[in-house]
Scaffold this motif. Sequence first.
Motif, PDB file in Angstrom:
ATOM      1  N   THR A 283       0.833  -1.192   0.000  1.00 15.08           N
ATOM      2  CA  THR A 283       0.000   0.000   0.000  1.00 15.08           C
ATOM      3  C   THR A 283       0.870   1.246   0.000  1.00 15.08           C
ATOM      4  O   THR A 283       1.827   1.349   0.778  1.00 15.08           O
ATOM      5  CB  THR A 283      -0.931   0.003   1.218  1.00 15.08           C
ATOM      6  OG1 THR A 283      -1.751  -1.166   1.170  1.00 15.08           O
ATOM      7  CG2 THR A 283      -1.819   1.241   1.213  1.00 15.08           C
ATOM      8  N   ALA A 284       0.516   2.178  -0.875  1.00 13.99           N
ATOM      9  CA  ALA A 284       1.279   3.421  -1.016  1.00 13.99           C
ATOM     10  C   ALA A 284       0.611   4.547  -0.240  1.00 13.99           C
ATOM     11  O   ALA A 284      -0.608   4.567  -0.062  1.00 13.99           O
ATOM     12  CB  ALA A 284       1.397   3.804  -2.490  1.00 13.99           C
ATOM     13  N   SER A 285       1.440   5.495   0.166  1.00 10.80           N
ATOM     14  CA  SER A 285       0.945   6.572   1.019  1.00 10.80           C
ATOM     15  C   SER A 285       0.356   7.736   0.242  1.00 10.80           C
ATOM     16  O   SER A 285      -0.230   8.626   0.837  1.00 10.80           O
ATOM     17  CB  SER A 285       2.098   7.094   1.897  1.00 10.80           C
ATOM     18  OG  SER A 285       3.151   7.604   1.083  1.00 10.80           O
ATOM     19  N   ARG A 286       0.517   7.751  -1.070  1.00 12.79           N
ATOM     20  CA  ARG A 286       0.071   8.894  -1.852  1.00 12.79           C
ATOM     21  C   ARG A 286      -0.964   8.488  -2.895  1.00 12.79           C
ATOM     22  O   ARG A 286      -0.876   7.427  -3.499  1.00 12.79           O
ATOM     23  CB  ARG A 286       1.257   9.565  -2.552  1.00 12.79           C
ATOM     24  CG  ARG A 286       2.247  10.176  -1.602  1.00 12.79           C
ATOM     25  CD  ARG A 286       3.290  10.982  -2.316  1.00 12.79           C
ATOM     26  NE  ARG A 286       2.728  12.149  -2.990  1.00 12.79           N
ATOM     27  CZ  ARG A 286       3.466  13.064  -3.594  1.00 12.79           C
ATOM     28  NH1 ARG A 286       4.785  12.949  -3.621  1.00 12.79           N
ATOM     29  NH2 ARG A 286       2.894  14.083  -4.194  1.00 12.79           N
ATOM     30  N   ARG A 287      -1.914   9.373  -3.121  1.00 13.38           N
ATOM     31  CA  ARG A 287      -2.976   9.099  -4.081  1.00 13.38           C
ATOM     32  C   ARG A 287      -2.450   9.095  -5.504  1.00 13.38           C
ATOM     33  O   ARG A 287      -3.082   8.524  -6.390  1.00 13.38           O
ATOM     34  CB  ARG A 287      -4.092  10.133  -3.934  1.00 13.38           C
ATOM     35  CG  ARG A 287      -4.761  10.107  -2.566  1.00 13.38           C
ATOM     36  CD  ARG A 287      -5.853  11.137  -2.486  1.00 13.38           C
ATOM     37  NE  ARG A 287      -6.974  10.849  -3.356  1.00 13.38           N
ATOM     38  CZ  ARG A 287      -7.964  10.044  -3.058  1.00 13.38           C
ATOM     39  NH1 ARG A 287      -7.985   9.422  -1.897  1.00 13.38           N
ATOM     40  NH2 ARG A 287      -8.954   9.859  -3.894  1.00 13.38           N
ATOM     41  N   THR A 288      -1.272   9.698  -5.732  1.00 20.15           N
ATOM     42  CA  THR A 288      -0.680   9.678  -7.067  1.00 20.15           C
ATOM     43  C   THR A 288      -0.185   8.287  -7.438  1.00 20.15           C
ATOM     44  O   THR A 288       0.344   8.088  -8.532  1.00 20.15           O
ATOM     45  CB  THR A 288       0.475  10.675  -7.160  1.00 20.15           C
ATOM     46  OG1 THR A 288       1.349  10.496  -6.027  1.00 20.15           O
ATOM     47  CG2 THR A 288      -0.038  12.095  -7.181  1.00 20.15           C
ATOM     48  N   PHE A 289      -0.362   7.339  -6.538  1.00 19.40           N
ATOM     49  CA  PHE A 289      -0.069   5.931  -6.803  1.00 19.40           C
ATOM     50  C   PHE A 289      -0.622   5.498  -8.145  1.00 19.40           C
ATOM     51  O   PHE A 289       0.005   4.715  -8.857  1.00 19.40           O
ATOM     52  CB  PHE A 289      -0.674   5.084  -5.680  1.00 19.40           C
ATOM     53  CG  PHE A 289      -0.704   3.613  -5.951  1.00 19.40           C
ATOM     54  CD1 PHE A 289      -1.855   3.003  -6.469  1.00 19.40           C
ATOM     55  CD2 PHE A 289       0.388   2.822  -5.695  1.00 19.40           C
ATOM     56  CE1 PHE A 289      -1.905   1.644  -6.709  1.00 19.40           C
ATOM     57  CE2 PHE A 289       0.366   1.453  -5.931  1.00 19.40           C
ATOM     58  CZ  PHE A 289      -0.787   0.864  -6.437  1.00 19.40           C
ATOM     59  N   SER A 290      -1.789   5.984  -8.504  1.00 19.41           N
ATOM     60  CA  SER A 290      -2.439   5.533  -9.740  1.00 19.41           C
ATOM     61  C   SER A 290      -1.653   5.916 -10.989  1.00 19.41           C
ATOM     62  O   SER A 290      -1.915   5.381 -12.068  1.00 19.41           O
ATOM     63  CB  SER A 290      -3.866   6.075  -9.829  1.00 19.41           C
ATOM     64  OG  SER A 290      -3.847   7.483  -9.844  1.00 19.41           O
ATOM     65  N   ASN A 291      -0.699   6.826 -10.857  1.00 25.21           N
ATOM     66  CA  ASN A 291       0.134   7.213 -12.000  1.00 25.21           C
ATOM     67  C   ASN A 291       1.388   6.366 -12.136  1.00 25.21           C
ATOM     68  O   ASN A 291       2.089   6.444 -13.140  1.00 25.21           O
ATOM     69  CB  ASN A 291       0.572   8.675 -11.858  1.00 25.21           C
ATOM     70  CG  ASN A 291      -0.592   9.629 -11.870  1.00 25.21           C
ATOM     71  OD1 ASN A 291      -1.634   9.354 -12.465  1.00 25.21           O
ATOM     72  ND2 ASN A 291      -0.442  10.762 -11.197  1.00 25.21           N
ATOM     73  N   TYR A 292       1.690   5.565 -11.115  1.00 22.04           N
ATOM     74  CA  TYR A 292       2.966   4.871 -11.054  1.00 22.04           C
ATOM     75  C   TYR A 292       2.883   3.479 -11.657  1.00 22.04           C
ATOM     76  O   TYR A 292       1.868   2.787 -11.534  1.00 22.04           O
ATOM     77  CB  TYR A 292       3.422   4.704  -9.608  1.00 22.04           C
ATOM     78  CG  TYR A 292       3.548   5.969  -8.808  1.00 22.04           C
ATOM     79  CD1 TYR A 292       3.511   5.918  -7.420  1.00 22.04           C
ATOM     80  CD2 TYR A 292       3.707   7.209  -9.401  1.00 22.04           C
ATOM     81  CE1 TYR A 292       3.626   7.066  -6.664  1.00 22.04           C
ATOM     82  CE2 TYR A 292       3.825   8.361  -8.652  1.00 22.04           C
ATOM     83  CZ  TYR A 292       3.781   8.281  -7.282  1.00 22.04           C
ATOM     84  OH  TYR A 292       3.901   9.409  -6.523  1.00 22.04           O
ATOM     85  N   ALA A 293       3.976   3.062 -12.272  1.00 24.07           N
ATOM     86  CA  ALA A 293       4.175   1.646 -12.504  1.00 24.07           C
ATOM     87  C   ALA A 293       4.707   1.049 -11.192  1.00 24.07           C
ATOM     88  O   ALA A 293       5.385   1.730 -10.422  1.00 24.07           O
ATOM     89  CB  ALA A 293       5.166   1.406 -13.625  1.00 24.07           C
ATOM     90  N   MET A 294       4.353  -0.197 -10.940  1.00 23.27           N
ATOM     91  CA  MET A 294       4.747  -0.854  -9.695  1.00 23.27           C
ATOM     92  C   MET A 294       5.442  -2.174 -10.007  1.00 23.27           C
ATOM     93  O   MET A 294       5.122  -2.849 -10.990  1.00 23.27           O
ATOM     94  CB  MET A 294       3.535  -1.117  -8.820  1.00 23.27           C
ATOM     95  CG  MET A 294       2.789   0.130  -8.383  1.00 23.27           C
ATOM     96  SD  MET A 294       3.766   1.198  -7.320  1.00 23.27           S
ATOM     97  CE  MET A 294       3.998   0.139  -5.884  1.00 23.27           C
ATOM     98  N   GLY A 295       6.367  -2.514  -9.151  1.00 27.13           N
ATOM     99  CA  GLY A 295       7.090  -3.771  -9.346  1.00 27.13           C
ATOM    100  C   GLY A 295       7.241  -4.526  -8.044  1.00 27.13           C
ATOM    101  O   GLY A 295       7.156  -3.949  -6.963  1.00 27.13           O
ATOM    102  N   TRP A 296       7.428  -5.828  -8.171  1.00 20.39           N
ATOM    103  CA  TRP A 296       7.799  -6.685  -7.053  1.00 20.39           C
ATOM    104  C   TRP A 296       9.170  -7.281  -7.355  1.00 20.39           C
ATOM    105  O   TRP A 296       9.421  -7.739  -8.484  1.00 20.39           O
ATOM    106  CB  TRP A 296       6.794  -7.808  -6.860  1.00 20.39           C
ATOM    107  CG  TRP A 296       5.498  -7.403  -6.232  1.00 20.39           C
ATOM    108  CD1 TRP A 296       4.327  -7.121  -6.869  1.00 20.39           C
ATOM    109  CD2 TRP A 296       5.240  -7.246  -4.832  1.00 20.39           C
ATOM    110  NE1 TRP A 296       3.357  -6.794  -5.958  1.00 20.39           N
ATOM    111  CE2 TRP A 296       3.893  -6.873  -4.694  1.00 20.39           C
ATOM    112  CE3 TRP A 296       6.011  -7.390  -3.674  1.00 20.39           C
ATOM    113  CZ2 TRP A 296       3.307  -6.630  -3.453  1.00 20.39           C
ATOM    114  CZ3 TRP A 296       5.423  -7.156  -2.439  1.00 20.39           C
ATOM    115  CH2 TRP A 296       4.097  -6.783  -2.341  1.00 20.39           C
TER     116      TRP A 296
END
Length: 124
Positions: A23-36
Amino acid sequence: QVQLVESGGGLVQAGDSLRLSCTASRRTFSNYAMGWFRQAPGKEREFVAAINWSGSTTYYADSVKGRFTISRDNAKNTVYLQMNSLKPEDTAVYYCAAETGGRVVRTQDMYDYWGQGTQVTVSS
């Protein structure tokens, strides 16, 4: 600054499933690519899976393809890693990471923010 918090790790037996969350702390999360990524004892950290901002594009390491699924819920600022048919060689600390430019990449140097990691241990 973006804070990423992973959860869901644990000790399981071979063949079991786990779902990791980040879980990310910022609402701009939706703009990010995410990786594991993951790091096993005595080994370098390696790419596991990545997803673009909408979830329409995903990449997987060959070692987890067909067993792991990355997904995201932008309303919850959360990315998931569903891990099925776990093997002892999946034992590692699992990290999530955010690429704020939105690029879906396998290269960990491209990621801007990292979580603290969650331990996954798979017994044989």
